[in-house]
Design an enzyme around this catalytic site. Sequence first.
Site, PDB file in Angstrom:
ATOM      1  N   CYS A   1       0.803  -1.220   0.000  1.00 40.46           N
ATOM      2  CA  CYS A   1       0.000   0.000   0.000  1.00 40.46           C
ATOM      3  C   CYS A   1       0.837   1.272   0.000  1.00 40.46           C
ATOM      4  O   CYS A   1       0.303   2.366  -0.165  1.00 40.46           O
ATOM      5  CB  CYS A   1      -0.909   0.016   1.233  1.00 40.46           C
TER       6      CYS A   1
ATOM      7  N   GLU B   1      -7.002  -6.125  -1.391  1.00 45.82           N
ATOM      8  CA  GLU B   1      -7.129  -5.214  -0.238  1.00 45.82           C
ATOM      9  C   GLU B   1      -6.046  -4.158  -0.320  1.00 45.82           C
ATOM     10  O   GLU B   1      -4.922  -4.433  -0.761  1.00 45.82           O
ATOM     11  CB  GLU B   1      -7.007  -6.013   1.061  1.00 45.82           C
TER      12      GLU B   1
ATOM     13  N   ARG C   1      -9.796   0.456  11.588  1.00 44.37           N
ATOM     14  CA  ARG C   1      -8.737   0.319  10.577  1.00 44.37           C
ATOM     15  C   ARG C   1      -9.413   0.293   9.204  1.00 44.37           C
ATOM     16  O   ARG C   1      -9.818  -0.755   8.708  1.00 44.37           O
ATOM     17  CB  ARG C   1      -7.944  -0.973  10.826  1.00 44.37           C
TER      18      ARG C   1
ATOM     19  N   ARG D   1     -10.050   0.147   5.414  1.00 47.34           N
ATOM     20  CA  ARG D   1      -9.371  -0.404   4.244  1.00 47.34           C
ATOM     21  C   ARG D   1     -10.376  -0.557   3.104  1.00 47.34           C
ATOM     22  O   ARG D   1     -11.572  -0.727   3.334  1.00 47.34           O
ATOM     23  CB  ARG D   1      -8.747  -1.777   4.559  1.00 47.34           C
TER      24      ARG D   1
END
Length: 431
Positions: free
Chosen positions: A70, A109, A153, A155
């Site tokens: 990421c 993801e 979190r 995502r």
Amino acid sequence: MRFVDLFAGLGGFHVALRRLGHICVFACEIDENLGEVYERNFGLRPVGDIRIVKSAMIPAHDILCAGFPCQPFSKAGDQNGLSCPRWGDLFEHVVRILKYHKPPYFILENVPNLARHDGGKTWQKMKYRLKRLGYAVEECRYSPHQFGIPQIRDRVYIVGSLSGLNGFMWPQPKKKGKTSILSALEKKPSNARPISDQVIKCLEAWQDFVSMHPQDEELPSFPIWSMEFGATYPFKETTPFCLGVNRLSEYKGSHGIPLKRLHPSERWVTLPSYARTEEKKFPDWKVRFIRQNRELYARNKKWIKEWLPKILSFPPSLQKLEWNCKGEKRDIWSHVIQFRASGVRIKRPSTAPSLVAMTTTQIPIIAWERRYMTPRECANLQSLQELYYLPTSSSHAFKALGNAVNATVVEHIARSLLSEKKAALERGKND
């Protein structure tokens, strides 16, 4: 069903799909230490760099899973996107493998900023590439706390299907209910690292600030920057950079230090780091935070001047406070704490701070026990309770856990994505 686990890390995708009865036939992970841990946990040794793995070497599979790096898209990085010299080409290898094997499904993801990078153009290009391979593609944002896991979190999850997504529904988050970090904690863990004396003194100083703040006023929801208390350098219409060090002598720097007393070469470094940027005009958010902190000081100058010396000996990152506990008890020691570059972050004990690829100083602190969270507790926050083995080095374990995919979130998505396929198979058996 058979799946492959690309950029596998600790195996969040593997844990999720194994729970649903699926079988991993291939994994890749460039970090050799993580590869060893993966093999010990799953009995499958990942290959190394995906760049040198030929598509034909990868077994046929039904599902491709990839939490591709990421860093090129994260707001915390340089945001070079697909042109990132180190990681930007890895999405191309996902496309390469999808094109060769044409698995019926994929699940990807990444950080939520992927969808916003370059004004959304980056994701649109990626989505176009996936659709050209014949996949119907959808994306959605989730956080573990939406599924009862005490961690916020955010995502983005991306699913694709060659047979279309007309019958697919994203899993519905649980109705809002209380979560507690206690559900992830161990009782008196022997390997928990205690917080240092410096950390205790820093938190005691901020506790004094919280206690001295007028009780009939809410604690600020904006970041508290103590270096603005007494500062007068210009920030609205111009910047210190435009003004130059000579004219800065008319003003006061961090914590009200008169700049005229200093040699011109010292004036610049006496400003807060965020005020030393080479900009003709500060962005609106920075102007707002500076203004709010100076107004806070003006309203409370008497007691803040008394408190200010207590914070001066600490590094700049510890001279900032983020009170994310509006309406809660004004007791730092009953909350969860994380030290970030943006400051000392105080959070409710209902959830943990978002796990990032953490340095040892960014590990969440369980304040009431005056200790850091353990790797095993952070694994619980990532729904990786099944992992018997974690990296032996704590720093390596925390970094890997910060990069991990949350297994429970993936499990919910995969169950929904694959349910139609399962139903079709069952119908075929019955026929």
